[in-house]
Design a protein around this motif. Structure first.
Motif, PDB file in Angstrom:
ATOM      1  N   ILE A 320     -26.898  25.996   5.695  1.00 55.23           N
ATOM      2  CA  ILE A 320     -25.645  25.408   5.835  1.00 55.23           C
ATOM      3  C   ILE A 320     -26.403  23.604   5.290  1.00 55.23           C
ATOM      4  O   ILE A 320     -25.976  22.588   5.293  1.00 55.23           O
ATOM      5  N   LYS A 321     -27.393  23.515   6.689  1.00 53.51           N
ATOM      6  CA  LYS A 321     -27.905  22.044   6.016  1.00 53.51           C
ATOM      7  C   LYS A 321     -28.657  22.094   4.608  1.00 53.51           C
ATOM      8  O   LYS A 321     -28.771  20.918   4.611  1.00 53.51           O
ATOM      9  N   PHE A 322     -29.289  23.153   4.449  1.00 47.53           N
ATOM     10  CA  PHE A 322     -29.965  23.126   3.818  1.00 47.53           C
ATOM     11  C   PHE A 322     -29.158  22.655   2.186  1.00 47.53           C
ATOM     12  O   PHE A 322     -29.592  22.072   1.600  1.00 47.53           O
ATOM     13  N   GLY A 323     -27.841  23.405   2.361  1.00 47.10           N
ATOM     14  CA  GLY A 323     -26.935  23.344   1.137  1.00 47.10           C
ATOM     15  C   GLY A 323     -26.799  21.793   1.362  1.00 47.10           C
ATOM     16  O   GLY A 323     -26.317  21.145   0.344  1.00 47.10           O
ATOM     17  N   TYR A 324     -26.384  21.787   2.581  1.00 47.09           N
ATOM     18  CA  TYR A 324     -26.475  19.825   2.712  1.00 47.09           C
ATOM     19  C   TYR A 324     -26.914  18.945   2.181  1.00 47.09           C
ATOM     20  O   TYR A 324     -26.433  18.200   0.929  1.00 47.09           O
ATOM     21  N   THR A 325     -28.251  18.859   2.141  1.00 47.75           N
ATOM     22  CA  THR A 325     -29.381  18.730   2.034  1.00 47.75           C
ATOM     23  C   THR A 325     -29.283  18.415   0.392  1.00 47.75           C
ATOM     24  O   THR A 325     -29.839  17.468  -0.498  1.00 47.75           O
ATOM     25  N   LYS A 326     -29.596  19.675  -0.023  1.00 48.37           N
ATOM     26  CA  LYS A 326     -29.437  19.790  -1.410  1.00 48.37           C
ATOM     27  C   LYS A 326     -28.715  18.885  -2.344  1.00 48.37           C
ATOM     28  O   LYS A 326     -28.668  18.408  -3.894  1.00 48.37           O
ATOM     29  N   MET A 327     -27.023  18.724  -1.733  1.00 44.94           N
ATOM     30  CA  MET A 327     -25.725  18.362  -1.848  1.00 44.94           C
ATOM     31  C   MET A 327     -26.228  16.965  -2.719  1.00 44.94           C
ATOM     32  O   MET A 327     -25.747  16.108  -3.491  1.00 44.94           O
ATOM     33  N   ILE A 328     -26.297  16.579  -1.428  1.00 43.21           N
ATOM     34  CA  ILE A 328     -26.923  14.844  -1.548  1.00 43.21           C
ATOM     35  C   ILE A 328     -28.161  14.338  -2.426  1.00 43.21           C
ATOM     36  O   ILE A 328     -28.032  13.520  -3.245  1.00 43.21           O
ATOM     37  N   SER A 329     -29.306  15.508  -2.515  1.00 43.83           N
ATOM     38  CA  SER A 329     -30.285  14.668  -2.838  1.00 43.83           C
ATOM     39  C   SER A 329     -29.696  15.324  -4.245  1.00 43.83           C
ATOM     40  O   SER A 329     -31.063  14.165  -5.896  1.00 43.83           O
ATOM     41  N   SER A 330     -28.910  15.829  -5.070  1.00 40.67           N
ATOM     42  CA  SER A 330     -28.969  15.885  -6.219  1.00 40.67           C
ATOM     43  C   SER A 330     -27.865  15.164  -7.141  1.00 40.67           C
ATOM     44  O   SER A 330     -27.380  15.078  -7.961  1.00 40.67           O
ATOM     45  N   ALA A 331     -27.176  14.152  -6.395  1.00 43.31           N
ATOM     46  CA  ALA A 331     -26.196  13.583  -6.331  1.00 43.31           C
ATOM     47  C   ALA A 331     -26.665  12.397  -8.048  1.00 43.31           C
ATOM     48  O   ALA A 331     -27.367  11.675  -7.390  1.00 43.31           O
ATOM     49  N   THR A 332     -25.482  12.375  -8.591  1.00 44.02           N
ATOM     50  CA  THR A 332     -26.179  11.359 -10.054  1.00 44.02           C
ATOM     51  C   THR A 332     -24.878  10.389  -9.247  1.00 44.02           C
ATOM     52  O   THR A 332     -25.552   9.322 -10.266  1.00 44.02           O
ATOM     53  N   GLU A 333     -23.734  10.563  -8.973  1.00 46.24           N
ATOM     54  CA  GLU A 333     -22.783   9.471  -8.473  1.00 46.24           C
ATOM     55  C   GLU A 333     -22.440   9.214  -7.681  1.00 46.24           C
ATOM     56  O   GLU A 333     -21.988   7.659  -7.360  1.00 46.24           O
ATOM     57  N   SER A 334     -21.769   9.854  -6.652  1.00 43.53           N
ATOM     58  CA  SER A 334     -21.152   9.275  -5.499  1.00 43.53           C
ATOM     59  C   SER A 334     -21.410  10.807  -5.231  1.00 43.53           C
ATOM     60  O   SER A 334     -21.961  12.533  -4.774  1.00 43.53           O
ATOM     61  N   VAL A 335     -21.737  10.429  -3.226  1.00 45.78           N
ATOM     62  CA  VAL A 335     -21.495  11.444  -2.342  1.00 45.78           C
ATOM     63  C   VAL A 335     -20.878  11.370  -1.672  1.00 45.78           C
ATOM     64  O   VAL A 335     -20.101   9.979  -0.244  1.00 45.78           O
ATOM     65  N   TRP A 336     -19.765  11.746  -1.231  1.00 46.09           N
ATOM     66  CA  TRP A 336     -17.654  11.626  -0.563  1.00 46.09           C
ATOM     67  C   TRP A 336     -18.437  12.583   0.809  1.00 46.09           C
ATOM     68  O   TRP A 336     -18.040  13.618   0.492  1.00 46.09           O
ATOM     69  N   ILE A 337     -18.114  11.968   1.931  1.00 47.54           N
ATOM     70  CA  ILE A 337     -18.467  13.253   4.115  1.00 47.54           C
ATOM     71  C   ILE A 337     -17.235  12.956   4.426  1.00 47.54           C
ATOM     72  O   ILE A 337     -17.169  11.747   4.546  1.00 47.54           O
ATOM     73  N   GLN A 338     -17.061  13.755   5.231  1.00 48.73           N
ATOM     74  CA  GLN A 338     -15.799  13.437   6.398  1.00 48.73           C
ATOM     75  C   GLN A 338     -16.003  14.600   7.112  1.00 48.73           C
ATOM     76  O   GLN A 338     -16.225  15.911   6.251  1.00 48.73           O
ATOM     77  N   THR A 339     -16.472  14.156   8.583  1.00 50.95           N
ATOM     78  CA  THR A 339     -17.068  15.063   9.734  1.00 50.95           C
ATOM     79  C   THR A 339     -16.923  14.225  11.032  1.00 50.95           C
ATOM     80  O   THR A 339     -16.710  12.892  11.055  1.00 50.95           O
ATOM     81  N   PRO A 340     -16.333  15.423  11.902  1.00 48.54           N
ATOM     82  CA  PRO A 340     -16.237  14.692  13.548  1.00 48.54           C
ATOM     83  C   PRO A 340     -17.233  13.754  13.471  1.00 48.54           C
ATOM     84  O   PRO A 340     -16.711  12.688  14.748  1.00 48.54           O
ATOM     85  N   TYR A 341     -18.077  14.537  13.538  1.00 52.42           N
ATOM     86  CA  TYR A 341     -19.311  13.837  14.694  1.00 52.42           C
ATOM     87  C   TYR A 341     -21.010  13.569  13.475  1.00 52.42           C
ATOM     88  O   TYR A 341     -21.575  14.546  12.617  1.00 52.42           O
ATOM     89  N   LEU A 342     -21.057  12.641  13.819  1.00 47.25           N
ATOM     90  CA  LEU A 342     -22.523  12.479  12.385  1.00 47.25           C
ATOM     91  C   LEU A 342     -23.351  12.032  13.296  1.00 47.25           C
ATOM     92  O   LEU A 342     -23.810  11.092  14.039  1.00 47.25           O
ATOM     93  N   VAL A 343     -24.270  13.300  13.665  1.00 41.41           N
ATOM     94  CA  VAL A 343     -25.781  12.637  13.790  1.00 41.41           C
ATOM     95  C   VAL A 343     -26.467  13.763  13.605  1.00 41.41           C
ATOM     96  O   VAL A 343     -26.890  14.644  14.228  1.00 41.41           O
ATOM     97  N   PRO A 344     -27.068  13.087  12.259  1.00 42.51           N
ATOM     98  CA  PRO A 344     -28.226  14.179  11.385  1.00 42.51           C
ATOM     99  C   PRO A 344     -29.163  14.224  12.290  1.00 42.51           C
ATOM    100  O   PRO A 344     -29.864  13.119  12.678  1.00 42.51           O
ATOM    101  N   ASP A 345     -29.368  15.053  11.724  1.00 41.03           N
ATOM    102  CA  ASP A 345     -31.368  14.962  11.871  1.00 41.03           C
ATOM    103  C   ASP A 345     -31.465  13.950  11.203  1.00 41.03           C
ATOM    104  O   ASP A 345     -31.463  13.379   9.781  1.00 41.03           O
ATOM    105  N   ASP A 346     -33.653  13.981  10.604  1.00 39.28           N
ATOM    106  CA  ASP A 346     -34.063  12.784   9.920  1.00 39.28           C
ATOM    107  C   ASP A 346     -33.900  13.562   8.226  1.00 39.28           C
ATOM    108  O   ASP A 346     -33.717  12.413   7.635  1.00 39.28           O
ATOM    109  N   THR A 347     -34.117  15.130   8.038  1.00 42.77           N
ATOM    110  CA  THR A 347     -33.589  15.265   6.913  1.00 42.77           C
ATOM    111  C   THR A 347     -32.290  15.119   5.824  1.00 42.77           C
ATOM    112  O   THR A 347     -32.337  14.741   4.869  1.00 42.77           O
ATOM    113  N   VAL A 348     -31.827  15.078   6.305  1.00 44.26           N
ATOM    114  CA  VAL A 348     -30.116  14.097   6.547  1.00 44.26           C
ATOM    115  C   VAL A 348     -30.191  13.081   6.014  1.00 44.26           C
ATOM    116  O   VAL A 348     -29.356  12.940   4.831  1.00 44.26           O
ATOM    117  N   PHE A 349     -30.827  12.262   7.761  1.00 46.98           N
ATOM    118  CA  PHE A 349     -30.470  10.716   6.578  1.00 46.98           C
ATOM    119  C   PHE A 349     -31.010  10.248   6.570  1.00 46.98           C
ATOM    120  O   PHE A 349     -31.349   9.614   5.690  1.00 46.98           O
TER     121      PHE A 349
END
Length: 484
Positions: A320-349
């Protein structure tokens, strides 16, 4: 030195040696290793108690059980899809965008998760409406009801769920409930007795029903899955408890996101439940993988392609982390996220900051109130850091935000149990639906925009006016983020 001093020095030396040996017994990433060394060395003796509670890994036997059921479940699912059209439907649809096809292939390679069409979705953001729909579906069940939740509290809503299940069990419907003992404090064998007395089966995921005999914080079953009669499935962020239907004064309105699914994807949810159930129970309680073959509809008739992706500490891929990272890196316009806890590791950050600095509209919405103090302060730290690098961070102010959603370019979306934090990436068992449908992504985008009206934007001016004491608490919590 006095005798007392020698004793103190000996304790510190032995404590340090014990800390190093304890932490290095398991393979961890460097940040987690240093975080545990910090705890064990600077909290002599006490730190080992904390480690026993929050640092122990799964036994090799349990990991093997999970992996064996994963292989059995995947093999059974694929074996049943014998029709040529159905075989083709387990591959990426040809009309997906290149970015979507890459994401699909990522999950095929890391989780053997097929992308399935022929689905209809309903999105629930209100607990009362979600559970009203769930109870209607339970009441209509004819064959079986499979339920898996991280939290099922023995409160008003928990008893309401049990009453519906008891009624169906008395009608001869097969009832199986799987829950996490740590997430469901109070849901003891006594609480479940009305259901088990009429034939329902209830199990705790890889643990005792008593937290004192299951003294372990990590590696919890954080999934939320319901499957009814091969016809309806549920997946998302809502647990079972009064707070999730906005009855807890502490949180006020509970804002979450959950999906009701009809179609082929129900079979993927069923397989996931069967894997988790069979990995938990003894051989005589295991269920055969009786997966319903997909309908023989033509590919051109399919709609709302979905991949059900699970991840957990039994697999090093962090799907799932790989999926999140892939989605973010593939964006060309927008990335909108909702999460109760925002504690990303270095890759996602790094993925988030890289997207923002590239001109992508990156927005993250988090709660404006804590439910876990350390995680809330760590979330504040990362919110501040991301804001300084161009990410727009919003604090939801109409209650507690518990949704776990990501929308990219208004085309791809994810809804599930996984937060944007290290615990969901590495330490808990999670499940998400990745959706390749502009209409559904558009609905989730509209929901996000409506939530913006109830949120405030974090600004650098606000960050600069935060006290030194608050910054200290944020930074200290951040040091512990790999183990929070």
């Amino acid at each position: 030195m006095t005798t007392i001093m020698w004793i103190v020095v000996a304790i510190l030396v032995l404590n340090t040696l014990g800390a190093i040996i304890t932490v290095l017994r398991e393979v961890r990433d460097i940040s987690t290793t240093w975080a545990w060394l910090l705890v064990l060395i600077f909290l002599p003796v006490i730190g080992f108690g904390i480690y026993m509670f929050a640092g122990r890994g799964l036994s090799a036997k349990k990991v093997q059980q999970i992996q064996e059921q994963y292989v059995a479940g995947v093999d059974a699912f694929l074996a049943l899809q014998k029709h040529e059209n159905n075989r083709n439907r387990l591959l990426p649809p040809s009309d997906l965008s290149p970015a979507s096809r890459e994401l699909v292939n990522l999950f095929l390679n890391t989780d053997q998760a097929p992308v399935l069409g022929n689905n209809q979705l309903q999105i629930y953001t209100d607990g009362e409406k979600k559970f009203a729909a769930l109870f209607r579906d339970i009441d209509a069940a004819k064959s079986f009801i499979y339920i898996e939740y991280y939290t099922i509290y023995a409160d008003q809503l928990g008893h309401e769920l049990q009453r519906h299940l008891v009624a169906k069990a008395k009608e001869g419907v097969t009832i199986k409930v799987l829950y996490d003992a740590w997430g469901s404090l109070g849901a003891t064998a006594k609480f479940w007795r009305p259901l088990t007395d009429v034939g329902g089966q209830v199990e705790t995921y890889f643990s005792s029903q008593h937290i004192f005999t299951d003294f372990r914080l990590n590696y919890r079953d954080h999934r939320k899955v319901v499957v009814i009669d091969d016809a309806v499935g549920y997946i998302g962020g809502f647990n079972v408890g009064d707070q999730y239907v906005s009855r807890a004064p502490k949180f006020g309105y509970w804002r979450d996101t959950h999906l009701r699914v009809q179609g082929d994807t129900v079979q993927a949810l069923k397989v996931r439940f069967l894997m988790d159930w069979n990995a938990t129970v003894k051989d005589d309680k295991q269920i055969a993988y009786s997966v319903k073959p997909l309908e023989n509809t033509e590919p051109s008739q399919l709609n709302t392609p979905i991949q059900i992706v699970a991840s957990g500490p039994d697999n090093h891929h962090q799907q799932i982390k790989f999926g999140y990272t892939k989605m973010i890196s593939s964006a060309t316009e927008s990335v909108w996220i909702q999460t109760p806890y925002l504690v990303p590791d270095d890759t996602v950050f790094d993925a988030l900051t890289s997207a923002a600095l590239s001109g992508i509209d990156v927005r993250i919405m988090v709660p404006d109130m804590p439910d876990h103090p350390f995680i809330f302060r760590a979330t504040q730290y990362y919110a501040n850091a991301l804001t300084a690098l161009g990410v727009k961070v919003y604090h939801y102010q109409n209650g507690f935000l518990h949704a776990k959603t990501m929308i990219v370019d208004g085309k791809i979306a994810s809804v599930g149990s996984a937060n944007l934090d290290i615990r969901s990436f590495k330490l808990n068992f999670e499940i998400n639906a990745f959706i390749y449908d502009r209409q559904v992504a558009g609905q989730l985008r509209d929901i996000f925009e409506d939530d913006l009206k109830k949120s405030r934007l974090l600004t650098m001016e606000e960050i600069n006016h935060q006290s030194r004491w608050l910054h200290f608490k944020q930074r200290f919590s951040r040091l512990l983020s790999p183990i929070l």
